[in-house]
Design an enzyme around this catalytic site. Structure first.
Site, PDB file in Angstrom:
ATOM      1  N   ASN A  54      -8.909   3.883  -0.974  1.00  0.00           N
ATOM      2  CA  ASN A  54      -9.352   4.836   0.057  1.00  0.00           C
ATOM      3  C   ASN A  54      -8.576   6.146   0.049  1.00  0.00           C
ATOM      4  OD1 ASN A  54     -11.450   3.272   1.027  1.00  0.00           O
ATOM      5  ND2 ASN A  54     -10.130   2.153   2.438  1.00  0.00           N
ATOM      6  N   HIS A  86       0.828  -1.216   0.000  1.00  0.00           N
ATOM      7  CA  HIS A  86       0.000   0.000   0.000  1.00  0.00           C
ATOM      8  C   HIS A  86       0.865   1.270   0.000  1.00  0.00           C
ATOM      9  CE1 HIS A  86      -4.128   0.983  -0.198  1.00  0.00           C
ATOM     10  NE2 HIS A  86      -4.433   1.103   1.077  1.00  0.00           N
TER      11      HIS A  86
END
Length: 195
Positions: free
Chosen positions: A116, A22
């Protein structure tokens, strides 16, 4: 095309996340900072690590938000507002499930694809999706229920090599973007695939 004035690398803060998939966006910004000879420093006003760099005679701000991923827009919005940087002048580097490791692509606009960090940036830019993205391929676990654990996990050594090679190429392509233009940068980066 507008000149890029802000380059953002998305990440989660803290040592436990530093080497997770990520954080690929942050790896790219750190490499760009190294090439430019600058060090990112914590700046609470912008909720992140920031630096001012010069690429081919052009000023650019580098930013790695130190909020959690789902609050990335707080940092991007704060810095963009302060320096009066428009969405079209922003490049956001992020991990991309829909591209394999070793592949990276530039893109203008579009949705958040479930990411997100992108989701929050779009919200904090008054729903303006018209910023550039650098999509850094990390591959997909094959099952959407495994995505969270996958992006917060470390890539095996071979996959990490491919991701690193794509980041190196993305940095070279970013230099072309600043020296020439986005079309030439895209042509170079989009024809690259690490083996």
């Amino acid at each position: 095309m507008s000149e890029i004035k802000l380059i953002v690398g998305l990440a989660n803060p803290g040592a436990e996340y530093a080497h997770t998939r990520h954080n690929a966006g942050a790896w790219y910004v750190l490499e760009l900072a190294r090439i430019c000879g600058v060090t990112l420093v914590a700046d609470s006003k912008y909720f992140g690590l920031t630096a001012r760099a010069v690429l081919h005679g052009k000023d650019v701000r580098l930013l790695i938000p130190t909020t959690y991923m789902n609050l990335s827009g707080k940092a991007v919005g704060a810095l963009a507002n302060f320096f009066r940087i428009t969405p079209e002048e922003i490049l956001v580097a992020h991990d991309e499930l829909d591209l394999p490791p070793g592949v990276a692509k530039f893109k203008l606009g579009g949705g958040h694809g479930g990411h997100n960090g992108l989701k929050d940036i779009i919200a904090k830019l008054a729903n303006d999706k018209n910023f550039y993205r650098l999509r850094l391929g990390i591959g997909h676990p094959g099952d959407k229920n495994q995505v969270s654990g996958y992006v917060l996990g470390k890539a095996p050594a071979k996959e990490q090599e491919l991701i690193d090679a794509a980041i190196d190429e993305a940095v070279r392509s970013t230099e072309i973007l600043f020296k020439q233009d986005m079309v030439k940068a895209m042509n170079r980066l989009h024809s690259f695939k690490a083996e």
